[in-house]
Design an enzyme around this catalytic site. Sequence first.
Site, PDB file in Angstrom:
ATOM      1  N   ALA A 182      -9.844   5.119   4.416  1.00  0.00           N
ATOM      2  CA  ALA A 182      -9.785   6.147   5.221  1.00  0.00           C
ATOM      3  C   ALA A 182     -10.965   6.986   5.550  1.00  0.00           C
ATOM      4  CB  ALA A 182      -8.414   7.116   4.806  1.00  0.00           C
ATOM      5  N   GLY A 183     -11.235   7.464   6.754  1.00  0.00           N
ATOM      6  CA  GLY A 183     -12.246   8.442   6.957  1.00  0.00           C
ATOM      7  C   GLY A 183     -13.686   7.549   7.607  1.00  0.00           C
ATOM      8  N   GLY A 225      -8.399   8.890   9.718  1.00  0.00           N
ATOM      9  CA  GLY A 225      -8.824   9.050  11.383  1.00  0.00           C
ATOM     10  C   GLY A 225      -9.773  10.031  11.723  1.00  0.00           C
ATOM     11  N   ASN A 280      -9.520   0.986   9.704  1.00  0.00           N
ATOM     12  CA  ASN A 280      -8.711   0.747  10.879  1.00  0.00           C
ATOM     13  C   ASN A 280      -9.214   1.512  11.977  1.00  0.00           C
ATOM     14  OD1 ASN A 280      -5.291   1.003  11.479  1.00  0.00           O
ATOM     15  ND2 ASN A 280      -6.574   0.147  12.675  1.00  0.00           N
ATOM     16  N   SER A 281      -9.218   2.810  12.122  1.00  0.00           N
ATOM     17  CA  SER A 281      -9.754   3.584  13.284  1.00  0.00           C
ATOM     18  C   SER A 281     -10.933   3.304  13.650  1.00  0.00           C
ATOM     19  CB  SER A 281      -9.437   5.042  12.825  1.00  0.00           C
ATOM     20  OG  SER A 281      -8.246   5.253  12.605  1.00  0.00           O
ATOM     21  N   LYS A 293       0.912  -1.130   0.259  1.00  0.00           N
ATOM     22  CA  LYS A 293       0.064   0.016  -0.109  1.00  0.00           C
ATOM     23  C   LYS A 293       0.633   1.058  -0.021  1.00  0.00           C
ATOM     24  CE  LYS A 293      -3.161   2.867   2.790  1.00  0.00           C
ATOM     25  NZ  LYS A 293      -3.891   2.806   4.025  1.00  0.00           N
TER      26      LYS A 293
END
Length: 258
Positions: free
Chosen positions: A186-187, A160, A208-209, A99
């Site tokens: 993301a986001g 995040g 992830n987050s 990545k």
Amino acid sequence: MAESDELIIGGHRFGSRLILGTGKFADTAVMLDAVKAAGCELVTVALRRFSEGVDDLCAPLAECAGLTLMPNTSGARNAREAVRAAQAGREISGSPFVKVEIHPNPHHLMPDPIETYQACCELAKDDFVVLPYIAADPVLAKRLEDAGCAAVMPLGSAIGSGQGLQTFAMIELIISESSIPVIVDAGLRAPSEAAAAMEAGCSAVLVNSAVAAAENPVVMAAAFAQAVAAGRMAYNAGLMSRGTDAVATSPLTAFLGR
């Protein structure tokens, strides 16, 4: 999942369309339980987490059957650093996946399009399976496809931030023009956002987050897995078209006219 609906990235086949990042988890046990609950087959790992020591979270992942590691170049500020990190990641992990993540400004963590393109061109020629993290830019996405990337990973919103699919319209344009998988990265905050991305035609979702920062990461991982599967099922089923006028599902006109 039927073979015809497998996720194919650079010739590699995956049954799950949920990709999980492994950062930010409280400890190794929670991270591993979340990976299992998600049912994912592809996980991203920051290169720094391959370092030896008691805080290393990656060694247990390497022992999980059926799991493919995808080193990422997070922390790289330019193409040179990203290429070097990718080469080290392949040597350590034995995985051809990378990545490409280049964000030189730590305040907003937006990906650098020029450095990302340069790094991807070099890594694709070196037989990596390249998945670049990019802004939701349809032109850049197509350029990266032409350069040999195996997929593109446009952001839904800032890393995040939990602000969801702020770039939804641009992601739809990328999907319409792409011949390679489009993976939202993301986001995202909620499983419903992952389902919406899949309903729009995204090939996969990376989170992830949203999982690691949840009150119960393991349950949240399972929720995202179900949302991704439901969104894909809805996309394959074919969503009804949007209209401007109301249409009764059971009109009484003919009955009342008798």
